[in-house]
Motif scaffolding. Structure first.
Motif, short mmCIF file in Angstrom:
data_model
loop_
_atom_site.label_atom_id
_atom_site.label_comp_id
_atom_site.label_asym_id
_atom_site.label_seq_id
_atom_site.Cartn_x
_atom_site.Cartn_y
_atom_site.Cartn_z
N LEU A 62 0.83 -1.21 0.00
CA LEU A 62 0.00 0.00 0.00
C LEU A 62 0.86 1.26 0.00
O LEU A 62 0.57 2.22 -0.73
CB LEU A 62 -0.93 0.00 1.22
CG LEU A 62 -1.96 -1.12 1.31
CD1 LEU A 62 -2.90 -0.88 2.48
CD2 LEU A 62 -2.77 -1.25 0.03
N THR A 65 2.53 1.97 -3.46
CA THR A 65 1.68 2.44 -4.57
C THR A 65 1.64 3.97 -4.63
O THR A 65 1.41 4.54 -5.70
CB THR A 65 0.24 1.92 -4.41
OG1 THR A 65 -0.33 2.45 -3.21
CG2 THR A 65 0.21 0.40 -4.38
N VAL A 68 -2.38 5.58 -1.44
CA VAL A 68 -3.16 5.39 -0.22
C VAL A 68 -2.68 6.42 0.81
O VAL A 68 -1.49 6.55 1.06
CB VAL A 68 -3.00 3.96 0.32
CG1 VAL A 68 -3.85 3.77 1.57
CG2 VAL A 68 -3.40 2.94 -0.74
N LEU A 77 -8.17 5.84 -0.62
CA LEU A 77 -7.49 5.36 -1.81
C LEU A 77 -7.70 6.36 -2.94
O LEU A 77 -8.83 6.77 -3.21
CB LEU A 77 -8.04 3.99 -2.22
CG LEU A 77 -7.53 3.40 -3.54
CD1 LEU A 77 -6.04 3.09 -3.45
CD2 LEU A 77 -8.34 2.16 -3.92
N LEU A 104 -9.26 -2.88 -2.55
CA LEU A 104 -7.88 -3.32 -2.36
C LEU A 104 -7.48 -4.40 -3.35
O LEU A 104 -6.29 -4.63 -3.58
CB LEU A 104 -7.69 -3.83 -0.93
CG LEU A 104 -7.62 -2.77 0.17
CD1 LEU A 104 -7.43 -3.42 1.52
CD2 LEU A 104 -6.50 -1.77 -0.10
N LEU A 107 -4.97 -3.63 -5.82
CA LEU A 107 -3.58 -3.49 -5.40
C LEU A 107 -2.97 -4.80 -4.91
O LEU A 107 -1.78 -5.04 -5.10
CB LEU A 107 -3.48 -2.45 -4.28
CG LEU A 107 -4.08 -1.06 -4.57
CD1 LEU A 107 -3.98 -0.19 -3.32
CD2 LEU A 107 -3.39 -0.41 -5.74
N LEU A 133 -6.21 -2.84 7.70
CA LEU A 133 -6.60 -1.43 7.81
C LEU A 133 -6.69 -0.95 9.25
O LEU A 133 -6.90 0.25 9.48
CB LEU A 133 -7.92 -1.21 7.09
CG LEU A 133 -7.88 -1.43 5.57
CD1 LEU A 133 -9.24 -1.23 4.94
CD2 LEU A 133 -6.85 -0.51 4.91
N MET A 142 1.58 5.67 7.18
CA MET A 142 0.82 6.20 6.04
C MET A 142 1.08 7.70 5.84
O MET A 142 1.11 8.46 6.81
CB MET A 142 -0.68 5.97 6.29
CG MET A 142 -1.57 6.19 5.09
SD MET A 142 -1.40 4.88 3.89
CE MET A 142 -1.87 3.46 4.85
#
Length: 602
Positions: A62, A65, A68, A77, A104, A107, A133, A142
């Motif tokens: 995640l 990518t 996110v 997302l 998801l 991904l 999550l 994140m």
């Protein structure tokens, strides 16, 4: 080796696996999906895979990518919608959304195989989606979005940020490229409309503004939207759009503003019970598409604990209906209320910036030559460019603060300074005192009391030239006046004498030195509530009566419109025969107020 597979099928399986490793696909659709091995379709770990390894591997996918993000109390997302991009919520408060698993799947996938034959692939099981999550490590790592915008934005240092993710400032912009357009305002002799850039003038030019200040406040509304991320910890006010009758364009103004700021019209929200209002606001906060919250066509007194708690709060917090989950996020929303003859609690009115529309005659016969909503759609980028250009012009001139006064002080100084730089500052918030007097029901009640007492009320009124040392009475002596005028009506009907005096004292203490215009037998007067100390530290209250200024301009804080006279006259008519026990004969002030005409018919 499985006995039921032919050599050809085994070879085909190995080829498919090799193509997967090379990032190729035999189908028509390609995907950047990453496959995690050692997980079965029912969520069991095999082949040495562990929960810790799975969470670490899936979380890294995640993060890698770059699509996110953490936004407030949610994980979102980034998805493509044609040429545009937007955010879809995956989790709220560590709770996965129902659509999180299918999203998801774009991904991450899972597979089980021994390396010699074809692999068994599957979507992530729901329990692993929830665990992923809710991972503390994922939330900590994140990228955190401090401000999300559907239009270019100015960061904390007023650097201009266009589309994309800007990790240094924490700003994520999903919007078109917009170049600031710097406009040289017209000469000082021209009015505010002539000083606006051409597309802003085209958008706002045909609305029936009650005064020049209302037009400039509308420009301030749009500038507030452009700079909304600067007014979170230092709050921004609610916008109160008031009309003298239905159909004058209140909702249309907010809709056009939302179209400019967000590229879409705001949802209309009814101001009902607080639980219903909280549910609607929660849904809007979770939707990342709109930043204008429109409480449309309020027909009653504007009174809501939810509004008073949230409009100036740096962080919004709403409970999801039917769940224990709470949605939280920064207050980067522009709150707008539309009403006719608006009336509200002092807390709401003093937190507002007024924009008033007034039309004489039947508004149905009035036509816009340029449809504002369609104009906003067609010229959105140019209008945003002009608004950004106003900010850039202010920066080029030294970023000076305005000297405008409002409860939201930092907001008033910044927006006022920008308008000063563009030749519009002298009109900004110039209608605030007058509008507050019209809309604040506490000042309406004060006017009713003053007009009732001006020609009587021994000891409760004094002329400016008289000695005030003998004037004034304690709150309990004001109770008959409150009863006669229906001010604090409910409290005057029930309770003990001491309780009534306490409520009267609280009302008067909150309005000391406030002034209102009233009509007496001798003509118009300005009534100002005063207070002086009596014996035993008692507070004595009285009205100081003075003639209005000769130039016709009301002093600061004084109500000047005939609406005061109309309401005060209505209430004072009850003084002669009011019976506090005749509840059925009362005129409900709250029901009557929305029907009042707050503007002179002439």
């Amino acid at each position: 080796m499985p006995a039921n597979l032919s050599p050809g099928k085994l070879l085909a399986g190995k080829l498919r696996n090799a193509l997967r490793v090379c990032g190729l696909s035999s189908g028509l659709l390609t995907s950047a999906r990453s496959m995690i091995r050692g997980v079965t379709s029912d969520g069991r770990f095999v082949g040495g895979q562990t929960l810790d390894n799975f969470l670490a591997e899936a979380g890294q996918v995640l993060l890698d990518t770059g699509s996110v993000f953490r936004l407030g109390d949610t994980i979102c997302l980034e998805v493509a919608e044609g040429q545009a991009r937007s955010l879809i919520t995956l989790a709220v408060g560590r709770h996965a959304e129902p659509a999180a698993g299918p999203l998801l799947a774009n991904l991450i996938g899972i597979e089980v195989g021994d390396g010699d034959g074809p692999c068994s692939q599957s979507l992530l099981p729901a329990k692993l989606v929830s665990a992923l999550l809710a991972s503390d490590a994922l939330w900590a790592a994140m990228p955190s979005v401090r401000y999300y915008s559907r239009r270019p934005a100015f960061d904390a240092g007023f650097a201009y940020r266009c589309a994309g993710w800007h990790p240094d400032s924490g700003i994520l912009v999903h919007g078109p490229a917009v170049e600031p357009i710097i406009h040289e305002p017209a000469d000082d002799g021209d009015g505010p409309l002539d000083r606006l850039p051409p597309h802003l003038r085209g958008l706002l030019g045909e609305f029936c503004w009650r005064s020049d200040a209302d037009l400039v406040n509308a420009v301030g509304l749009l500038l507030t939207g452009v700079l909304i991320n600067h007014f979170v910890d230092d709050p921004h006010p609610v916008v109160l759009v008031d009309g003298n009758q239905p159909g004058v364009g209140k909702t249309l103004l907010v809709q056009a503003s939302g179209q400019v700021l967000d590229g879409t019209e705001p949802t209309r929200i009814a101001l009902g019970r607080d639980d219903e209002l909280e549910k609607r606001l929660c849904a809007e906060v979770r939707d990342s598409r709109r930043t204008v919250l429109l409480l449309d066509n309020v027909r009653t007194r504007i009174e809501s604990a939810v509004l008073e708690q949230n409009v100036l709060s740096p962080e919004l917090s709403f409970r999801v209906l039917g769940q224990s989950t709470v949605v939280r996020g920064p207050n980067t929303f522009l709150w707008a209320i539309t009403s006719n003859g608006a009336s509200g609690t002092p807390d709401v009115v003093r937190r507002a910036v007024p924009i008033r529309l007034q039309h004489a005659g039947d508004p149905k016969a009035r036509r816009f030559h340029t449809q504002p909503l369609e104009y906003a759609r067609q010229h959105r980028l140019a209008i945003l460019g002009e608004l950004a250009g106003m900010v850039v012009r202010w920066l080029q001139q030294g970023k000076s603060d305005g000297r405008h006064v409002h409860r939201c002080g930092r907001w008033a100084a910044t927006i006022g300074g920008i308008l000063d730089a563009c030749g519009l500052g002298r009109w900004f918030l110039a209608n605030s005192e007058e509008a507050e007097a019209d809309m604040d029901d506490g000042l309406q009640d004060l006017a009713a009391l003053a007009e009732h007492l001006v020609d009587g009320g021994d000891g409760l009124c004094v002329r400016v030239a008289d000695n005030p040392n003998q004037a004034g009475k304690v709150p309990k002596d004001w109770v008959p006046a409150f009863t006669a005028t229906q001010v604090l009506r409910d409290q005057m009907l029930v309770g003990t004498d001491r309780g009534k005096a306490t409520k009267v004292g609280q009302f008067l203490a909150a309005r000391v030195d406030r002034s209102v215009h009233i009509e007496a037998r001798s003509g118009p007067l300005v009534a100002t509530l005063r207070c002086r100390d009596g014996r035993s530290r008692q507070k004595l209250y009285y009205f100081e009566m003075a003639a209005p200024p000769e130039d016709g301009e009301p002093p600061e804080g004084v109500r000047s419109e005939s609406s005061v006279v109309r309401k005060a006259s209505d209430v004072s008519a009850l003084a002669g025969g009011f019976d506090p026990t005749a509840v059925d004969g009362l005129i409900d002030r709250e029901q009557r107020t929305p029907g009042l005409t707050w503007f002179d018919e002439a």
